[in-house]
Design an enzyme around this catalytic site. Sequence first.
Site, PDB file in Angstrom:
ATOM      1  N   TYR A 142       0.769  -1.183  -0.052  1.00 43.01           N
ATOM      2  CA  TYR A 142       0.022   0.125   0.095  1.00 43.01           C
ATOM      3  C   TYR A 142       0.867   1.395  -0.082  1.00 43.01           C
ATOM      4  O   TYR A 142       0.334   2.185  -0.471  1.00 43.01           O
ATOM      5  CB  TYR A 142      -0.983  -0.059   1.106  1.00 43.01           C
ATOM      6  CG  TYR A 142      -1.930  -0.969   1.089  1.00 43.01           C
ATOM      7  CD1 TYR A 142      -2.345  -1.503   0.170  1.00 43.01           C
ATOM      8  CD2 TYR A 142      -2.899  -1.300   2.259  1.00 43.01           C
ATOM      9  CE1 TYR A 142      -3.368  -2.706  -0.129  1.00 43.01           C
ATOM     10  CE2 TYR A 142      -3.831  -2.200   2.235  1.00 43.01           C
ATOM     11  CZ  TYR A 142      -4.071  -2.915   1.094  1.00 43.01           C
ATOM     12  OH  TYR A 142      -5.259  -3.844   1.027  1.00 43.01           O
ATOM     13  N   LYS A 192       3.612 -15.467   1.991  1.00 38.97           N
ATOM     14  CA  LYS A 192       3.615 -16.067   0.808  1.00 38.97           C
ATOM     15  C   LYS A 192       5.132 -16.479   0.530  1.00 38.97           C
ATOM     16  O   LYS A 192       5.722 -16.162  -0.610  1.00 38.97           O
ATOM     17  CB  LYS A 192       3.055 -15.265  -0.208  1.00 38.97           C
ATOM     18  CG  LYS A 192       2.505 -16.121  -1.465  1.00 38.97           C
ATOM     19  CD  LYS A 192       1.618 -17.221  -1.174  1.00 38.97           C
ATOM     20  CE  LYS A 192       1.336 -17.986  -2.387  1.00 38.97           C
ATOM     21  NZ  LYS A 192       0.534 -19.115  -2.242  1.00 38.97           N
ATOM     22  N   ASP A 224      -2.899 -18.272   1.367  1.00 38.53           N
ATOM     23  CA  ASP A 224      -3.890 -18.972   0.694  1.00 38.53           C
ATOM     24  C   ASP A 224      -4.556 -20.028   1.711  1.00 38.53           C
ATOM     25  O   ASP A 224      -5.776 -20.341   1.727  1.00 38.53           O
ATOM     26  CB  ASP A 224      -3.789 -19.532  -0.699  1.00 38.53           C
ATOM     27  CG  ASP A 224      -2.275 -20.121  -0.583  1.00 38.53           C
ATOM     28  OD1 ASP A 224      -1.562 -20.101   0.163  1.00 38.53           O
ATOM     29  OD2 ASP A 224      -1.896 -20.658  -1.659  1.00 38.53           O
ATOM     30  N   ASP A 248      -5.390  -6.987   5.799  1.00 38.10           N
ATOM     31  CA  ASP A 248      -6.649  -6.444   5.132  1.00 38.10           C
ATOM     32  C   ASP A 248      -7.709  -7.408   4.768  1.00 38.10           C
ATOM     33  O   ASP A 248      -8.731  -7.237   5.261  1.00 38.10           O
ATOM     34  CB  ASP A 248      -6.283  -5.514   4.060  1.00 38.10           C
ATOM     35  CG  ASP A 248      -7.316  -4.428   3.599  1.00 38.10           C
ATOM     36  OD1 ASP A 248      -8.312  -4.626   4.396  1.00 38.10           O
ATOM     37  OD2 ASP A 248      -7.095  -3.593   2.833  1.00 38.10           O
ATOM     38  N   ASP A 252     -11.043  -9.175   7.646  1.00 39.84           N
ATOM     39  CA  ASP A 252     -12.316  -9.062   7.149  1.00 39.84           C
ATOM     40  C   ASP A 252     -12.849 -10.308   6.978  1.00 39.84           C
ATOM     41  O   ASP A 252     -14.130 -10.528   7.687  1.00 39.84           O
ATOM     42  CB  ASP A 252     -12.295  -8.279   5.786  1.00 39.84           C
ATOM     43  CG  ASP A 252     -12.214  -6.695   5.996  1.00 39.84           C
ATOM     44  OD1 ASP A 252     -12.239  -6.174   6.973  1.00 39.84           O
ATOM     45  OD2 ASP A 252     -12.475  -6.116   4.940  1.00 39.84           O
TER      46      ASP A 252
END
Length: 361
Positions: A142, A192, A224, A248, A252
């Site tokens: 970001y 990852k 994942d 992020d 959620d």
Amino acid sequence: MRYKLTILSGDGIGPEITAQALKVLDTLAAKKGFELEKKEALIGGAALDETGAPLPVETVETCRASDAVLLGAVGGPKWDGFKPELRPEKGLLGIRKELGLFANLRPACVFPDLAETSLLRADIAAKGIDLLVVRELTGGIYFGEPRGEESRQGERTAYNTMIYSEQEVRRIARIAFEAAAKRRKKVCSVDKANVLEVSRLWREIVQEVAGDYPDVGVSHMYVDNAAMQLVRDPSQFDVIVTGNLFGDILSDEAAVITGSIGLLASASLGDSNPGLFEPIHGSAPDIAGRDAANPLAAVLSSAMLLRFGLGLSGEAALVEKAVDEVLARGFRTGDIMQPGKKALGCTEMGDKVCEVLDTLA
């Protein structure tokens, strides 16, 4: 004691839910004998409409001069056509960066009286959901440079950079291990590392930090797989630590499997600056102004503000207990409505929490 709060009500349902959180804080302050000096400031779409910028300089200065910051929500379709640098969300990213708030703490748990509202299969939900996502907040893709859009071989091409330094990983890892030491003593670091160099560094540093916390177990999981495990068996997790992008998404996901994103709070913390406390849901412009929003996430964010922002852990526990009691008595907003329960609007729900809190405090 007297504390300075900056209030960033923001957009959509932000002003409605923030008003209820402040009502709860005022009730508690009156009972416990401390004072709250509150100052409103603009952010997001409201700031764009008023000043032409999503994060005015005055807002940053006001926040820096406060003990804690309470935020409602930002964004909405009204501003979808704005340039990227002028989107309301830039105000949220900007205030986190300006205040040095590198750690986002998002607890996700199922309230006992709302267990049946979980989106998980009943036997999975029965095992319990009580986890904390610790998300790095000011680095990663970001904020990484270079970033931009250009023409390559006649095609529009956009790019962003995921980048983390050793120091950034080390400090967020310590936050996670410190939190786990006070909970069930398990940290799962999500990355990852099978394909990303940045994740391989992340994993190495987290493992190094783990050496300083011999009583806390550490595991590593690809993002994942973590997304799958959160819906397969969330009870296996205690504290999850991860980068900005992965955090992020996963936070959620963790929130919504509990039953309603309208119930969960968050705290964004730095080394010394005032913390920022906000519900994790969005601005919900479709129900703005209809007194239909669930204010409990904002109320619980105010509890996190008391605990982490002002050091008032006992008072924070009272707010949380009041929310539990209101739910136990069968009061519900539309997003968590169940057969046989009592439907309330946003303002009435805030009133009920204050009513219970008044008896507890």
